[in-house]
Write a protein that holds these residues in place. Sequence first.
Motif, PDB file in Angstrom:
ATOM      1  N   PRO A 264       0.836  -1.220   0.000  1.00  0.00           N
ATOM      2  CA  PRO A 264       0.000   0.000   0.000  1.00  0.00           C
ATOM      3  C   PRO A 264       0.860   1.255   0.000  1.00  0.00           C
ATOM      4  N   LYS A 265       0.445   2.256  -0.782  1.00  0.00           N
ATOM      5  CA  LYS A 265       1.190   3.533  -0.819  1.00  0.00           C
ATOM      6  C   LYS A 265       1.013   4.306   0.474  1.00  0.00           C
ATOM      7  N   PHE A 266      -0.139   4.101   1.119  1.00  0.00           N
ATOM      8  CA  PHE A 266      -0.454   4.838   2.351  1.00  0.00           C
ATOM      9  C   PHE A 266      -1.158   3.868   3.291  1.00  0.00           C
ATOM     10  N   SER A 267      -0.614   3.685   4.481  1.00  0.00           N
ATOM     11  CA  SER A 267      -1.264   2.721   5.398  1.00  0.00           C
ATOM     12  C   SER A 267      -1.185   3.191   6.850  1.00  0.00           C
ATOM     13  N   VAL A 268      -1.282   4.516   7.043  1.00  0.00           N
ATOM     14  CA  VAL A 268      -1.311   5.055   8.413  1.00  0.00           C
ATOM     15  C   VAL A 268      -2.625   4.621   9.067  1.00  0.00           C
ATOM     16  N   LEU A 269      -2.531   4.178  10.316  1.00  0.00           N
ATOM     17  CA  LEU A 269      -3.709   3.678  11.032  1.00  0.00           C
ATOM     18  C   LEU A 269      -4.204   4.704  12.057  1.00  0.00           C
ATOM     19  N   ASP A 270      -5.501   4.893  12.109  1.00  0.00           N
ATOM     20  CA  ASP A 270      -6.127   5.770  13.112  1.00  0.00           C
ATOM     21  C   ASP A 270      -6.250   4.969  14.416  1.00  0.00           C
ATOM     22  N   LYS A 271      -5.673   5.516  15.495  1.00  0.00           N
ATOM     23  CA  LYS A 271      -5.634   4.759  16.759  1.00  0.00           C
ATOM     24  C   LYS A 271      -6.659   5.237  17.785  1.00  0.00           C
ATOM     25  N   SER A 272      -7.599   6.090  17.383  1.00  0.00           N
ATOM     26  CA  SER A 272      -8.561   6.656  18.342  1.00  0.00           C
ATOM     27  C   SER A 272      -9.292   5.570  19.124  1.00  0.00           C
ATOM     28  N   LYS A 273      -9.707   4.520  18.429  1.00  0.00           N
ATOM     29  CA  LYS A 273     -10.560   3.507  19.072  1.00  0.00           C
ATOM     30  C   LYS A 273      -9.816   2.805  20.212  1.00  0.00           C
ATOM     31  N   ILE A 274      -8.595   2.372  19.971  1.00  0.00           N
ATOM     32  CA  ILE A 274      -7.860   1.629  21.009  1.00  0.00           C
ATOM     33  C   ILE A 274      -7.494   2.558  22.167  1.00  0.00           C
ATOM     34  N   LYS A 275      -7.206   3.824  21.859  1.00  0.00           N
ATOM     35  CA  LYS A 275      -6.848   4.780  22.920  1.00  0.00           C
ATOM     36  C   LYS A 275      -8.051   5.041  23.812  1.00  0.00           C
ATOM     37  N   ASN A 276      -9.217   5.199  23.206  1.00  0.00           N
ATOM     38  CA  ASN A 276     -10.436   5.479  23.982  1.00  0.00           C
ATOM     39  C   ASN A 276     -10.893   4.265  24.776  1.00  0.00           C
ATOM     40  N   ALA A 277     -10.831   3.097  24.165  1.00  0.00           N
ATOM     41  CA  ALA A 277     -11.373   1.897  24.826  1.00  0.00           C
ATOM     42  C   ALA A 277     -10.502   1.428  25.984  1.00  0.00           C
ATOM     43  N   PHE A 278      -9.186   1.573  25.851  1.00  0.00           N
ATOM     44  CA  PHE A 278      -8.286   0.966  26.844  1.00  0.00           C
ATOM     45  C   PHE A 278      -7.363   1.979  27.526  1.00  0.00           C
ATOM     46  N   GLY A 279      -7.556   3.255  27.242  1.00  0.00           N
ATOM     47  CA  GLY A 279      -6.735   4.277  27.889  1.00  0.00           C
ATOM     48  C   GLY A 279      -5.256   4.132  27.581  1.00  0.00           C
TER      49      GLY A 279
END
Length: 284
Positions: A255-270
């Motif tokens: 993939p040319k671009f594969s940055v992942l959004d981490k909002s979900k894991i940060k919110n769910a597990f602090g």
Amino acid sequence: MVVLVTGSSGQLGQSLQFIAGNYPDVHFVFRSSSELDITNKANCEAVFSEINPDYCINAAAYTAVDKAESEPEKAYLINVIGTKNLAEACQKYSAILLHISTDFVFDGNKTTPYTESDIPNPTGVYGQTKWDGEKAIQAVFENYFIVRTSWVYSQFGANFMKTMLRLASERDSLSVVDDQIGTPTHAVDLAEALVSIIKTTVLNPKNDNYGIYNFSNEGQCSWFDFAQKIFEINKIAIAVTPIPTTSYPTPAQRPKFSVLDKSKIKNAFGIAIRNWEESLIKTT
Ligand code: NDP
């Protein structure tokens, strides 16, 4: 609390062994590929019967991205059938599965970070088998955490950082692609995040957090940026030339671009996530 770790000789497996001593209340049981072959259903059953884990972290995988193009059956056997075997063993022995997947499930056509709800569209055999592995788990049961990560490196095993350091000791100059954008992930940070998921889950037995999560370090860069930072931190003077992917053809398309959004894991597990450069400094 008993946590079985498969594929314990790999990068993530060794990183989990590295941090295990920090968690005296967790009884980790590590099994390498020679002790537990996840493609062997009877072997999985026997190990689960013996250990009776509360959690299973599946750090076992077929990870040779380019080689997978010429041996798709082997990649499928490990990443799909092996994963399914573990999911079924977890279901039978009432264990929760933490499974690792990849940014390579995406085609890279986005220009903003991928969220967990973006639709995968793998461009190669490795990414396809990892996505099929995710679906195999989902077909078995609901008690899973699938953590998609990217560009994993560590002091253990084979990875981009160690390849760059080796090449720098052999050559005066290097060319590295600068048109693939993603985020490096220190395997020890990933290991800590997995333990955080387990700890949060233990405290909340009425768990409604199961599902897919993204985890990488913060920030983004190209492989060229990553290489330059590795050399800068290690005080290695070497000429590094940025090149396009077209000048470095590989069997598997990435993939040319594969940055992942981490909002979900940060919110769910602090979970607090370090920037990739900060983690790289701590590794070297
Ligand atoms: P490694 O390749 O370092 O380790 C994988 C481990 O799996 C090896 O120890 C290997 O053992 C083991 N293994 C292979 N086949 C079997 C089998 N049949 N039964 C049991 N164990 C087996 O991988 P990483 O630690 O880097 O990757 C961890 C996870 O992260 C994987 O799910 C991977 O897909 C994912 N990931 C990795 C990325 C990366 O850049 N490395 C990027 C994104 C996701 P042996 O060496 O004996 O064959």
